[in-house]
Design an enzyme around this catalytic site. Structure first.
Site, PDB file in Angstrom:
ATOM      1  N   SER A   1      34.211 -32.903  38.763  1.00  0.00           N
ATOM      2  CA  SER A   1      32.874 -32.351  39.042  1.00  0.00           C
ATOM      3  C   SER A   1      31.946 -33.461  39.509  1.00  0.00           C
ATOM      4  CB  SER A   1      32.305 -31.689  37.789  1.00  0.00           C
ATOM      5  OG  SER A   1      33.194 -30.701  37.335  1.00  0.00           O
TER       6      SER A   1
ATOM      7  N   GLY B   1      40.848 -28.077  40.267  1.00  0.00           N
ATOM      8  CA  GLY B   1      41.549 -28.560  39.069  1.00  0.00           C
ATOM      9  C   GLY B   1      41.370 -27.585  37.904  1.00  0.00           C
ATOM     10  N   HIS B   2      40.138 -27.088  37.727  1.00  0.00           N
ATOM     11  CA  HIS B   2      39.903 -26.102  36.661  1.00  0.00           C
ATOM     12  C   HIS B   2      40.668 -24.804  36.957  1.00  0.00           C
ATOM     13  CE1 HIS B   2      35.989 -28.449  36.417  1.00  0.00           C
ATOM     14  NE2 HIS B   2      36.434 -28.529  35.186  1.00  0.00           N
TER      15      HIS B   2
ATOM     16  N   ASP C   1      42.070 -36.332  32.535  1.00  0.00           N
ATOM     17  CA  ASP C   1      41.425 -36.929  31.363  1.00  0.00           C
ATOM     18  C   ASP C   1      42.521 -37.266  30.346  1.00  0.00           C
ATOM     19  OD1 ASP C   1      38.632 -36.732  32.204  1.00  0.00           O
ATOM     20  OD2 ASP C   1      39.072 -34.602  32.235  1.00  0.00           O
TER      21      ASP C   1
HETATM   22  O1  PAF Z   1      36.986 -32.112  29.883  1.00  0.00           O
HETATM   23  C1  PAF Z   1      35.882 -31.568  29.732  1.00  0.00           C
HETATM   24  O2  PAF Z   1      35.334 -30.947  30.658  1.00  0.00           O
HETATM   25  C2  PAF Z   1      35.179 -31.666  28.377  1.00  0.00           C
HETATM   26  O3  PAF Z   1      35.392 -32.911  27.779  1.00  0.00           O
HETATM   27  C3  PAF Z   1      35.570 -30.522  27.425  1.00  0.00           C
HETATM   28  C4  PAF Z   1      37.035 -30.571  27.060  1.00  0.00           C
HETATM   29  C5  PAF Z   1      35.244 -29.185  28.078  1.00  0.00           C
HETATM   30  C6  PAF Z   1      34.764 -30.646  26.136  1.00  0.00           C
HETATM   31  O4  PAF Z   1      33.396 -30.542  26.373  1.00  0.00           O
END
Ligand code: PAF
Length: 293
Positions: free
Chosen positions: A186, A36-37, A150
């Site tokens: 994660s 996803g990242h 999210d």
């Molecule tokens: O989505 C996330 O991993 C966190 O909420 C973020 C946007 C990196 C902020 O710490």
């Protein structure tokens, strides 16, 4: 790819890139990266010339009883994944670098932060908005990329950017799923085999909600009930919410119309999981607001 651990170093790298006429894309993460990242990095790679990814487990967004200290971390693996994804700069500050003294400043969006996730995690989004604004001020990206999973965070970041007239665009990238349909997270690493099976209920619940909408149901309560039923049949799933809200304001509605966030959250085997659909619902029917690249 160059790794920067200081704000000064990262700012200098971005300044040079910008001076060379490069468009800056930014992905904020807390590490322990997954596909996803990488989808966020790939979107940034496609649309920008210089891609910055931060890895920072932000203590401000964890309540004292939450998993800050046991949040999964693997920096070496993460850096390898980012280099392979063609990222230009990894920003990996320590907590002392980001917060050398306790922060007196907080960024708060009360109307968007106290529903859904905020009802269960009342201080979470203040911590998220504060660190995201600080990261935006450090990186000064042209485009920042966030994942659909999210959904409330997306609404909050978008609204903060709009309210403060921050000079950047927010792009939202569709949720990437495991083979079994579970949204990448994660925290999936915490799930054992039975919990992993139960985790599939979240997407099944969203599908039940969508099926009702596609059949013409427009009462939010009816759609929410159908979603909740799918979660409640499994004793390993403790539902926090099954909700249909306005995708921008996160306010509940009586009738489903326009841009809606269909969201579920539940604790499965002790791990909190989220999932959602972002839909456009109108006279023409139901369609996804986001489409895969
Ligand atoms: O989505 C996330 O991993 C966190 O909420 C973020 C946007 C990196 C902020 O710490």
């Amino acid at each position: 790819m160059v790794q920067h651990t200081t704000i000064v170093g990262l700012r200098e790298a971005v300044r040079s890139a910008r001076a060379a006429g490069r468009k800056v894309g930014f992905v904020a993460t807390m590490g322990y990266l997954h596909a996803g990242h990488i989808a966020l990095c790939e979107a940034a790679r496609r649309e920008c010339d210089f891609v910055v990814v931060s890895i920072f487990v932000n203590p401000l967004q964890f309540a004292p009883n939450e998993d800050f200290s046991r949040y999964p971390r693997d920096l070496e693996r993460d850096l390898g994944m980012l280099a392979a994804a063609g990222v230009d700069a990894a920003f990996t500050p320590s907590v002392e670098e980001m917060y050398p003294e306790p922060m007196a400043t907080r960024v708060s969006l009360p109307t968007l932060s106290h529903t859904l996730e905020g009802a269960v995690r009342p201080t979470h989004f203040e911590g998220v908005a504060t660190v995201v604004l600080k990261l935006f001020s450090i990186v000064q990206p042209d485009i920042a990329y966030f994942g659909q999973k999210d959904g409330q965070q997306v609404a909050i970041v978008r609204r903060m950017v709009q309210d403060l007239r921050l000079p950047l665009e927010v792009h939202v990238v569709p949720t990437v799923r495991e083979m079994d349909g579970v949204a990448m997270s994660s925290r999936n690493v915490y799930l054992d085999a039975p919990a992993r099976l139960s985790a599939r209920r979240l997407l099944q619940s969203l599908h039940a909600g969508r099926a009702l909408l596609e059949a013409g149901e427009r009462r939010c309560a009816a759609v929410e009930d159908a979603m909740a039923q799918v979660l409640r049949v499994d004793p390993s799933v403790q539902m926090d919410y099954a909700a249909v809200v306005d995708a921008d304001t996160l306010e509940p509605r009586d009738a489903v119309a326009g841009h809606v966030l269909v969201a579920v959250a539940a604790r499965v085997g002790g791990t909190r999981l989220l999932d959602n659909l972002m839909l456009q619902v109108d006279a023409h029917g139901v369609r996804d607001l986001l489409s895969a690249p």
